[in-house]
Design an enzyme around this catalytic site. Structure first.
Site, PDB file in Angstrom:
ATOM      1  N   CYS A  21       0.782  -1.171  -0.069  1.00 50.72           N
ATOM      2  CA  CYS A  21      -0.049  -0.133  -0.025  1.00 50.72           C
ATOM      3  C   CYS A  21       1.079   1.259  -0.025  1.00 50.72           C
ATOM      4  O   CYS A  21       1.485   1.538   1.084  1.00 50.72           O
ATOM      5  CB  CYS A  21      -0.750  -0.142   1.065  1.00 50.72           C
ATOM      6  SG  CYS A  21      -1.996   1.473   1.353  1.00 50.72           S
ATOM      7  N   CYS A  24      -0.594   4.445   2.280  1.00 50.95           N
ATOM      8  CA  CYS A  24      -0.791   4.451   3.579  1.00 50.95           C
ATOM      9  C   CYS A  24      -0.282   3.098   3.982  1.00 50.95           C
ATOM     10  O   CYS A  24       0.764   2.539   4.079  1.00 50.95           O
ATOM     11  CB  CYS A  24      -2.218   4.769   4.038  1.00 50.95           C
ATOM     12  SG  CYS A  24      -3.643   4.053   3.107  1.00 50.95           S
ATOM     13  N   SER A  25      -1.204   1.860   4.558  1.00 54.39           N
ATOM     14  CA  SER A  25      -0.651   0.882   5.096  1.00 54.39           C
ATOM     15  C   SER A  25      -2.038  -0.269   5.139  1.00 54.39           C
ATOM     16  O   SER A  25      -2.118  -1.262   5.850  1.00 54.39           O
ATOM     17  CB  SER A  25      -0.412   1.099   6.429  1.00 54.39           C
ATOM     18  OG  SER A  25      -1.581   1.727   7.656  1.00 54.39           O
ATOM     19  N   CYS A  26      -2.702  -0.275   3.986  1.00 56.28           N
ATOM     20  CA  CYS A  26      -3.851  -1.103   3.939  1.00 56.28           C
ATOM     21  C   CYS A  26      -3.285  -2.493   3.727  1.00 56.28           C
ATOM     22  O   CYS A  26      -2.378  -2.828   3.155  1.00 56.28           O
ATOM     23  CB  CYS A  26      -4.753  -0.695   2.677  1.00 56.28           C
ATOM     24  SG  CYS A  26      -5.245   1.046   2.737  1.00 56.28           S
TER      25      CYS A  26
END
Lengths: 125, 212
Positions: A21, A24-26
């Protein structure tokens, strides 16, 4: 949460998939838990798309030139899970025995399923 | 424009350093921050797109150095202030511990039952639009202006770029778009490699239209 829309992508002899991702940090929380620190790091987020083979080398994976690398950037609300290739010598394995060989990293695409009897078998990630 | 968070293809961050036997939370305040986020999200204090956008608005020099959950802390602080949740006492209630599992299991759904225009079909050549304003966008900088091929119509989804700004869900068609590494990174990309993105209708032009 974070696993409402899951997509499994299959590794084959000709294709290696990996997931990132960049924005962000999905990450698919319900199946893999919260992401490891490296998945959220600037180093991984920046290079997984532009230098995937270099990143995979840092995980000890050398992907041959004959294999295509597909990078899945989780930029929308779909979450990806890599279906690793079945390791050699596991033709008679049950689902439970096979699951023992599948690591977290194999499902992100920064690892492979473990070989049966290897030192790491049964060990996570 | 692009924010500091839009990291795909940015140089200088060095090697990826996986850590063995990493705990889920290496410090207790991070566990607490995660809980605070879940409690606020579950009680409808903000949506996930607003939360992401609040992180994207952190001072870039802070964003890039802050521990991950400090970004969450700063984003929550911003949203609580902007929405006057702390000061008004309105629109807020506490989440009971017994409600947590049900909330996590129910999830947050972004697929829409509404119909929306489908402008592209599998096999269509598209170009990612270059202008995305100054707000939240899910079109990463590295793909803007680049050609791709639509591989699949994923369905109709909340448009994050509007949902992040209090403009409602405005659902649109979402497409799986395939890019050649060579088109994104020039000769630095391997000829056989590909990158896949999910892009909404508003992010894309037909390649032929973009040529005109």
């Amino acid at each position: 949460m974070q696993g409402e829309e899951m997509v499994a992508v299959e590794n084959t002899n000709g294709v290696h998939n990996m997931v990132v991702c960049t924005l962000c940090s999905c990450y698919p929380w319900p199946v893999l838990g919260l992401p490891p620190a490296w998945y959220k790091s600037a180093a991984y987020r920046s290079r997984a798309v532009s230098d995937p083979r270099g990143v995979l080398r840092e995980f000890g994976l050398e992907i041959p030139g004959t294999t295509q690398v597909r990078v899945w950037d989780s930029n929308a609300e779909l979450r990806y899970l890599v279906l690793p290739m079945r390791p050699a010598g596991t033709e008679s394995f049950s689902e439970v025995e096979l699951a023992e060989l599948v690591t977290r990293d194999a499902m992100i695409g920064t690892g492979l399923a473990l070989s049966p009897g290897s030192a790491d078998a049964g060990r996570k990630p | 424009v692009s924010g500091i968070h839009d990291l795909g293809g940015v140089a200088g961050f060095g090697a990826v350093k996986p850590q063995e036997d990493e705990p889920v939370f290496d410090e207790d305040w991070k566990r607490r921050m995660f809980g605070v986020f879940v409690a606020l999200a579950a009680t409808g204090s903000f949506n996930g797109d607003e939360f992401r956008h609040a992180q994207e608005r952190i001072d870039p020099s802070v964003y890039i150095k802050a521990p991950y959950y400090e970004r969450w802390y700063l984003a929550v602080q911003t949203l609580l202030a902007e929405k006057r949740i702390l000061t008004s006492g309105l629109n807020h209630r506490a989440l009971a511990p017994a409600e947590v599992d049900a909330f996590l299991a129910a999830g947050a759904h972004y697929r829409s039952r509404q119909s929306a225009v489908q402008r592209f079909w599998p096999g269509d050549s598209v170009i990612v639009r270059s202008h995305h304003g100054t707000g939240h966008t899910r079109a990463p900088r590295y793909a803007r202006g680049k050609p791709g091929i639509v591989e699949r119509h994923e369905g109709v989804f909340t448009f994050a770029d509007s949902n992040a700004h209090g403009q409602g869900r405005q659902p649109q068609s979402l497409y799986r778009v395939r890019f050649l590494a060579r088109d994104l990174w020039g000769s630095d990309g391997a000829a056989q490699d590909e990158v896949y993105l999910s892009l909404w209708d508003a992010h894309l032009d037909a390649a032929s239209a973009a040529d005109e």
